[in-house]
Design a protein around this motif. Structure first.
Motif, PDB file in Angstrom:
ATOM      1  N   MET A  93      25.247  32.472  55.257  1.00 17.58           N
ATOM      2  CA  MET A  93      24.291  33.102  54.383  1.00 17.58           C
ATOM      3  C   MET A  93      23.358  34.013  55.169  1.00 17.58           C
ATOM      4  O   MET A  93      23.163  35.150  54.816  1.00 17.58           O
ATOM      5  N   CYS A  94      22.797  33.493  56.239  1.00 21.32           N
ATOM      6  CA  CYS A  94      21.879  34.289  57.047  1.00 21.32           C
ATOM      7  C   CYS A  94      22.589  35.503  57.637  1.00 21.32           C
ATOM      8  O   CYS A  94      22.011  36.577  57.726  1.00 21.32           O
ATOM      9  N   MET A  95      23.857  35.309  58.024  1.00 19.95           N
ATOM     10  CA  MET A  95      24.620  36.408  58.605  1.00 19.95           C
ATOM     11  C   MET A  95      24.809  37.518  57.567  1.00 19.95           C
ATOM     12  O   MET A  95      24.658  38.693  57.904  1.00 19.95           O
ATOM     13  N   ASN A  96      25.096  37.159  56.323  1.00 20.20           N
ATOM     14  CA  ASN A  96      25.259  38.161  55.271  1.00 20.20           C
ATOM     15  C   ASN A  96      23.965  38.931  55.036  1.00 20.20           C
ATOM     16  O   ASN A  96      23.974  40.151  54.863  1.00 20.20           O
ATOM     17  N   MET A  97      22.860  38.213  55.030  1.00 18.16           N
ATOM     18  CA  MET A  97      21.559  38.859  54.829  1.00 18.16           C
ATOM     19  C   MET A  97      21.248  39.794  55.997  1.00 18.16           C
ATOM     20  O   MET A  97      20.731  40.894  55.795  1.00 18.16           O
ATOM     21  N   ALA A  98      21.558  39.362  57.203  1.00 15.41           N
ATOM     22  CA  ALA A  98      21.294  40.194  58.374  1.00 15.41           C
ATOM     23  C   ALA A  98      22.153  41.451  58.348  1.00 15.41           C
ATOM     24  O   ALA A  98      21.670  42.542  58.683  1.00 15.41           O
ATOM     25  N   LYS A  99      23.401  41.318  57.954  1.00 12.96           N
ATOM     26  CA  LYS A  99      24.280  42.490  57.861  1.00 12.96           C
ATOM     27  C   LYS A  99      23.742  43.494  56.848  1.00 12.96           C
ATOM     28  O   LYS A  99      23.703  44.686  57.109  1.00 12.96           O
ATOM     29  N   LYS A 100      23.329  42.986  55.686  1.00 10.73           N
ATOM     30  CA  LYS A 100      22.781  43.869  54.657  1.00 10.73           C
ATOM     31  C   LYS A 100      21.505  44.555  55.155  1.00 10.73           C
ATOM     32  O   LYS A 100      21.330  45.757  54.977  1.00 10.73           O
ATOM     33  N   ALA A 101      20.645  43.782  55.813  1.00 15.23           N
ATOM     34  CA  ALA A 101      19.395  44.347  56.328  1.00 15.23           C
ATOM     35  C   ALA A 101      19.664  45.402  57.400  1.00 15.23           C
ATOM     36  O   ALA A 101      19.014  46.440  57.438  1.00 15.23           O
ATOM     37  N   SER A 102      20.643  45.142  58.268  1.00 19.10           N
ATOM     38  CA  SER A 102      20.924  46.104  59.334  1.00 19.10           C
ATOM     39  C   SER A 102      21.487  47.412  58.778  1.00 19.10           C
ATOM     40  O   SER A 102      21.329  48.463  59.387  1.00 19.10           O
ATOM     41  N   GLU A 103      22.119  47.335  57.619  1.00 18.94           N
ATOM     42  CA  GLU A 103      22.702  48.532  57.001  1.00 18.94           C
ATOM     43  C   GLU A 103      21.711  49.286  56.121  1.00 18.94           C
ATOM     44  O   GLU A 103      21.832  50.496  55.953  1.00 18.94           O
ATOM     45  N   THR A 104      20.725  48.565  55.545  1.00 21.10           N
ATOM     46  CA  THR A 104      19.877  49.197  54.536  1.00 21.10           C
ATOM     47  C   THR A 104      18.400  49.328  54.909  1.00 21.10           C
ATOM     48  O   THR A 104      17.676  50.070  54.240  1.00 21.10           O
ATOM     49  N   ALA A 105      17.962  48.605  55.923  1.00 24.21           N
ATOM     50  CA  ALA A 105      16.530  48.625  56.268  1.00 24.21           C
ATOM     51  C   ALA A 105      16.094  50.013  56.709  1.00 24.21           C
ATOM     52  O   ALA A 105      16.798  50.695  57.447  1.00 24.21           O
ATOM     53  N   THR A 106      14.928  50.399  56.248  1.00 22.95           N
ATOM     54  CA  THR A 106      14.364  51.694  56.650  1.00 22.95           C
ATOM     55  C   THR A 106      13.344  51.537  57.770  1.00 22.95           C
ATOM     56  O   THR A 106      12.987  52.505  58.423  1.00 22.95           O
ATOM     57  N   VAL A 107      12.892  50.301  57.995  1.00 19.44           N
ATOM     58  CA  VAL A 107      11.944  50.021  59.067  1.00 19.44           C
ATOM     59  C   VAL A 107      12.745  49.653  60.322  1.00 19.44           C
ATOM     60  O   VAL A 107      13.525  48.703  60.298  1.00 19.44           O
ATOM     61  N   PRO A 108      12.598  50.420  61.404  1.00 19.19           N
ATOM     62  CA  PRO A 108      13.392  50.170  62.603  1.00 19.19           C
ATOM     63  C   PRO A 108      13.290  48.746  63.148  1.00 19.19           C
ATOM     64  O   PRO A 108      14.286  48.185  63.606  1.00 19.19           O
ATOM     65  N   GLN A 109      12.106  48.145  63.082  1.00 20.29           N
ATOM     66  CA  GLN A 109      11.942  46.790  63.609  1.00 20.29           C
ATOM     67  C   GLN A 109      12.779  45.782  62.814  1.00 20.29           C
ATOM     68  O   GLN A 109      13.338  44.851  63.393  1.00 20.29           O
TER      69      GLN A 109
END
Length: 44
Positions: free
Chosen positions: A1-17
């Motif tokens: 679950m956490c891995m899926n969320m991290a993948k989505k965040a790495s693809e869609t996040a606009t904040v570099p951090q």
């Protein structure tokens, strides 16, 4: 679950951090999964 969320965040996040943090989670968890797979007996 956490891995899926991290993948989505790495693809869609606009904040570099957030993107960097998500990529770090993916890297760490991938290494942990590989280690666990090495320690697990093979299924034959």
């Amino acid at each position: 679950m956490c891995m899926n969320m991290a993948k989505k965040a790495s693809e869609t996040a606009t904040v570099p951090q957030i993107r960097d943090f998500a990529q770090a989670i993916i890297k760490t968890q991938t290494a942990q999964i590989q280690k666990l797979e090495q320690l697990s007996p093979s299924e034959s």
